[in-house]
Design an enzyme around this catalytic site. Sequence first.
Site, PDB file in Angstrom:
ATOM      1  N   SER A 108     -19.638  23.056   2.300  1.00  0.00           N
ATOM      2  CA  SER A 108     -18.503  23.189   3.224  1.00  0.00           C
ATOM      3  C   SER A 108     -19.033  23.450   4.617  1.00  0.00           C
ATOM      4  CB  SER A 108     -17.619  24.359   2.791  1.00  0.00           C
ATOM      5  OG  SER A 108     -16.727  24.745   3.816  1.00  0.00           O
ATOM      6  N   GLY A 128     -14.345  21.319 -11.846  1.00  0.00           N
ATOM      7  CA  GLY A 128     -13.133  21.589 -11.073  1.00  0.00           C
ATOM      8  C   GLY A 128     -12.312  20.345 -10.811  1.00  0.00           C
ATOM      9  N   ALA A 129     -12.168  19.514 -11.826  1.00  0.00           N
ATOM     10  CA  ALA A 129     -11.579  18.181 -11.614  1.00  0.00           C
ATOM     11  C   ALA A 129     -10.111  18.082 -11.991  1.00  0.00           C
ATOM     12  CB  ALA A 129     -12.375  17.142 -12.396  1.00  0.00           C
ATOM     13  N   ASN A 130      -9.445  19.201 -12.211  1.00  0.00           N
ATOM     14  CA  ASN A 130      -8.035  19.103 -12.595  1.00  0.00           C
ATOM     15  C   ASN A 130      -7.106  19.063 -11.395  1.00  0.00           C
ATOM     16  OD1 ASN A 130      -8.875  21.992 -12.437  1.00  0.00           O
ATOM     17  ND2 ASN A 130      -6.679  22.322 -12.627  1.00  0.00           N
ATOM     18  N   THR A 131      -7.625  19.312 -10.184  1.00  0.00           N
ATOM     19  CA  THR A 131      -6.779  19.310  -8.999  1.00  0.00           C
ATOM     20  C   THR A 131      -7.619  19.011  -7.765  1.00  0.00           C
ATOM     21  OG1 THR A 131      -5.112  20.601  -7.770  1.00  0.00           O
ATOM     22  CG2 THR A 131      -7.071  21.772  -8.502  1.00  0.00           C
ATOM     23  N   GLY A 132      -6.954  18.714  -6.652  1.00  0.00           N
ATOM     24  CA  GLY A 132      -7.619  18.597  -5.361  1.00  0.00           C
ATOM     25  C   GLY A 132      -8.719  17.572  -5.276  1.00  0.00           C
ATOM     26  N   GLY A 153     -11.696  17.506  -6.611  1.00  0.00           N
ATOM     27  CA  GLY A 153     -12.308  17.140  -7.880  1.00  0.00           C
ATOM     28  C   GLY A 153     -11.487  16.111  -8.628  1.00  0.00           C
ATOM     29  N   TYR A 202     -17.948  33.642   1.292  1.00  0.00           N
ATOM     30  CA  TYR A 202     -17.765  32.202   1.073  1.00  0.00           C
ATOM     31  C   TYR A 202     -18.865  31.419   1.784  1.00  0.00           C
ATOM     32  CZ  TYR A 202     -15.649  27.547   1.062  1.00  0.00           C
ATOM     33  OH  TYR A 202     -15.426  26.195   0.903  1.00  0.00           O
TER      34      TYR A 202
END
Length: 308
Positions: free
Chosen positions: A146, A22-26, A28, A173
């Site tokens: 989280s 998940g490293a394309n945004t935020g 990550g 979640y």
Amino acid sequence: MGKSWTAADIPDQSGRVAVVTGANTGLGFETARALAARGASVVLAVRDVRKGEQAAARMPGQVSVQELDLASLGSVRAAAASLRSRFGRIDLLINNAGVMYTRKQATRDGFELQFGTNHLGHFALTGLLLDLLLPVPGSRVVTVSSGGHRLRAAIRFDDLHWRRRRYSRVGAYGRSKLANLMFTYELQRRLAPHGTTIAVAAHPGVAATELPRNAPAPVRLPITWLAPLLAPSPAKGALPTLRAATDPSVLGGQYYGPGGPLEIIGPPRPVTSSAESYDMAVQQRLWAVSEELTGVTFPAPGRAGNPG
């Protein structure tokens, strides 16, 4: 290193291979960028390759992209096979990707989406890659949980996928994030006799990211308004993960989060998770169920071989 630990405290990562999901945004993206800036060869394991390539272009150093859809065990297996063919070793596996407060949906394998993506997808990926980490001194598996693991969270083995009970976005979640912690603690217990690879967890506190976009309006709007005030950049939210991944003083089985009030913001430090997360019997049962659901059996530490 004291209370003011920042990205500047990351040791030199030259020669290390880091896989970040998940490293394309935020969070990550910030995690991957910081590791690349310190010399690591970083793999962005992402669902959308085009977005991953765009993200890689904004990072320094050696950054590549690997397609990975954690909501599909077929994709997880394909990604693991590709990574195994590309790299003879992995130093850091950072299980960062996740979905939050989605409406009731199923993964391609029929799992509830949040549990299937956040926990089972990462469980399978870790098991399929672990033998690339085991021989590497200082290697780590870092899984991002989280504070939401405390909210209406319980591992209900009689209904893991919400087929009997009324679906709760928040509860689902919370269950997935509780599972992330239980996975980390049980993995560390299994790794401890081997002594080379450690498992650590982290949480970002409140960070201004896209993650709450699927939340119901009463939940999403306060987060959207407050996050930019409390955490102006996802870079701050990434610090607990980065410390868990790189600080030489980190111990296996620790959980890192912001050190400020209520663990919302502040410098990263070891924190404590919920009492339920430390239940060893539930951890071990969750592990057995996760192996059964994913079909992935972890390699025994100290024993070479391709995991199933």
